[in-house]
Design a protein around this motif. Structure first.
Motif, PDB file in Angstrom:
ATOM      1  N   TYR A  56     -18.687 -19.097 -10.702  1.00  0.00           N
ATOM      2  CA  TYR A  56     -19.689 -19.887 -10.356  1.00  0.00           C
ATOM      3  C   TYR A  56     -18.868 -20.794  -9.531  1.00  0.00           C
ATOM      4  O   TYR A  56     -18.005 -21.533  -9.645  1.00  0.00           O
ATOM      5  CB  TYR A  56     -20.465 -20.582 -11.660  1.00  0.00           C
ATOM      6  N   ASN A  57     -19.589 -21.122  -8.248  1.00  0.00           N
ATOM      7  CA  ASN A  57     -19.081 -21.813  -7.192  1.00  0.00           C
ATOM      8  C   ASN A  57     -20.041 -22.522  -6.639  1.00  0.00           C
ATOM      9  O   ASN A  57     -20.791 -22.054  -6.023  1.00  0.00           O
ATOM     10  CB  ASN A  57     -17.920 -21.097  -6.524  1.00  0.00           C
ATOM     11  N   ILE A  58     -19.746 -23.889  -6.477  1.00  0.00           N
ATOM     12  CA  ILE A  58     -20.789 -24.791  -5.550  1.00  0.00           C
ATOM     13  C   ILE A  58     -19.903 -25.435  -4.653  1.00  0.00           C
ATOM     14  O   ILE A  58     -18.673 -25.951  -4.759  1.00  0.00           O
ATOM     15  CB  ILE A  58     -21.084 -25.819  -6.491  1.00  0.00           C
ATOM     16  N   SER A  59     -20.422 -25.592  -3.382  1.00  0.00           N
ATOM     17  CA  SER A  59     -19.804 -26.152  -2.243  1.00  0.00           C
ATOM     18  C   SER A  59     -20.534 -27.252  -1.639  1.00  0.00           C
ATOM     19  O   SER A  59     -21.886 -26.964  -1.168  1.00  0.00           O
ATOM     20  CB  SER A  59     -19.318 -25.000  -1.321  1.00  0.00           C
ATOM     21  N   LYS A  60     -20.191 -28.409  -1.592  1.00  0.00           N
ATOM     22  CA  LYS A  60     -20.940 -29.434  -0.826  1.00  0.00           C
ATOM     23  C   LYS A  60     -20.457 -30.016   0.348  1.00  0.00           C
ATOM     24  O   LYS A  60     -19.039 -30.220   0.137  1.00  0.00           O
ATOM     25  CB  LYS A  60     -21.109 -30.682  -1.904  1.00  0.00           C
ATOM     26  N   GLY A  61     -21.137 -30.110   1.577  1.00  0.00           N
ATOM     27  CA  GLY A  61     -20.601 -30.901   2.684  1.00  0.00           C
ATOM     28  C   GLY A  61     -21.412 -31.681   3.445  1.00  0.00           C
ATOM     29  O   GLY A  61     -22.636 -31.557   3.214  1.00  0.00           O
ATOM     30  N   LYS A  62     -20.554 -32.783   3.857  1.00  0.00           N
ATOM     31  CA  LYS A  62     -21.530 -33.733   4.521  1.00  0.00           C
ATOM     32  C   LYS A  62     -20.580 -34.069   5.967  1.00  0.00           C
ATOM     33  O   LYS A  62     -19.493 -34.463   5.764  1.00  0.00           O
ATOM     34  CB  LYS A  62     -21.656 -35.179   3.641  1.00  0.00           C
TER      35      LYS A  62
END
Length: 352
Positions: A15-21
């Motif tokens: 399970y992998n979550i990636s967040k970018g801004k």
């Protein structure tokens, strides 16, 4: 659970979550025009694999070694993605995306892929001298239409350890010497989870919601299939130097490729099975133990590979251009990765 019979079951979950801004400050040339811009993206990836293998290993009359396996595996992938971009910020200090007064874009999608596999394998050797092996598997994938979903693949292999024969025993030059060969098939799937489907996508027109035809279908899309031949030797000399030489030949049919379409059709490309490709080459590897003492060791490794990939057959023998600006070409008799570009002679210094 009984003598010589083992059951191995592995359940794994990734399970992998990636967040970018990204922030384009209004005080820079990137953000000055729109009074600042903020983009935020979120993606989630799930992968579940459940593998079950039943193995049976036994030795018959001390000389005959048997190893059999049957297996069943499930592979499930799920991706979810969401992103938004907003501009026109009152102050660069408060640059969270919610403070942007103009919503430029919002995007999101989810996709899922599943595969089921049935696996069998049988290996036999006599006195660790003569080896025979075979395998067969069936794979069914959601990336293909239900009529073409299943693919069957097999392999056979054999080896002969000559160093165990009487005429080679007690020869330091041949501490171990084996010749080996194998032949088999394998398959490849399209990278697109829904490449075979007739798809529509959501859009807008004049401020109103709409849908449009997004992708051409191809119900005949099937597995890309390869036939593989490998022949080689493994040679251990003086228990110090190991030499491995292997020749391989791989012929691939029903190549999976996004064939370009004329834009007059409204579509730039679609997935198809086409053509034949030949890969062949030689791999050489040498490992040596130059110094081997109680306190110090020195080993070296050398490897060399020669390979060529030639397009052998295309539909009607016609060239296929692809890539950005159609800078690559598939052409019968040419390498798989061939550039197709205008010739360039430089710049005329008198006229520029």
């Amino acid at each position: 659970f009984i003598k010589d019979l083992k059951l191995k079951s592995i359940l794994s979950y990734d399970y992998n979550i990636s967040k970018g801004k990204e922030w384009k400050d209004s005080r820079t040339s990137d953000g000055e025009k729109n009074n600042g811009g903020a983009e935020k993206a979120y993606s989630e990836y799930n992968k579940l694999v459940w593998s079950n293998q039943l193995t049976y290993k036994t030795t018959i009359q001390k000389d005959h070694n048997l190893d059999a396996l049957v297996g069943y595996e499930i592979d499930s992938k799920y991706n979810d993605f969401l992103s938004g971009y907003a501009t026109n910020f009152l102050t660069p200090i408060k640059n969270d995306i919610a403070n942007g007064q103009t919503l430029e874009s919002i995007d999101g999608s989810s996709k899922r892929s599943r595969m089921v596999s049935y696996i069998t394998r049988l290996n036999y050797d006599y006195k660790n001298k003569y080896y025979l092996g075979g395998s067969y598997r069936m794979d069914g994938s959601s990336r293909l239409h239900r009529d073409n979903r299943w693919g069957s693949f097999w392999s056979v292999s054999g080896a002969w350890r000559l160093s165990k024969e009487g005429f080679m025993e007690d020869m330091p030059l041949f501490t171990d010497f084996k010749i080996k060969a194998s032949y088999g098939t394998n398959g490849n799937l399209p990278t697109d989870y829904y490449g075979y489907k007739d798809l529509y996508a959501g859009s807008g027109y004049g401020g109103n919601p709409s849908i449009y035809w997004y992708q051409l279908p191809n119900d005949q899309l099937t597995w890309e299939r390869s036939k593989n031949l490998n022949v080689g030797i493994e040679w251990n000399m003086f228990d110090r130097v190991t030499l491995g030489v292997e020749y391989y030949l791989k012929k691939t049919t029903d190549l999976l490729f996004q064939v370009p379409n004329s834009y007059v059709t409204g579509f730039s490309s679609r997935w198809e099975n086409l053509g034949e490709l030949k890969n062949n080459g030689v791999e050489i590897e040498i490992n040596s133990q130059n110094i081997r003492t109680k306190d110090f060791t020195w080993t070296t490794n050398f490897n060399l590979t020669y390979q060529q990939a030639i397009v052998e057959k295309l539909p009607d023998g016609a060239d296929i251009q692809y890539g950005d600006g159609q800078m690559y070409i598939h052409r019968e008799g040419e390498s798989m990765y061939t550039f197709y570009l205008p010739e360039w002679k430089g710049v005329n210094p008198d006229t520029g």
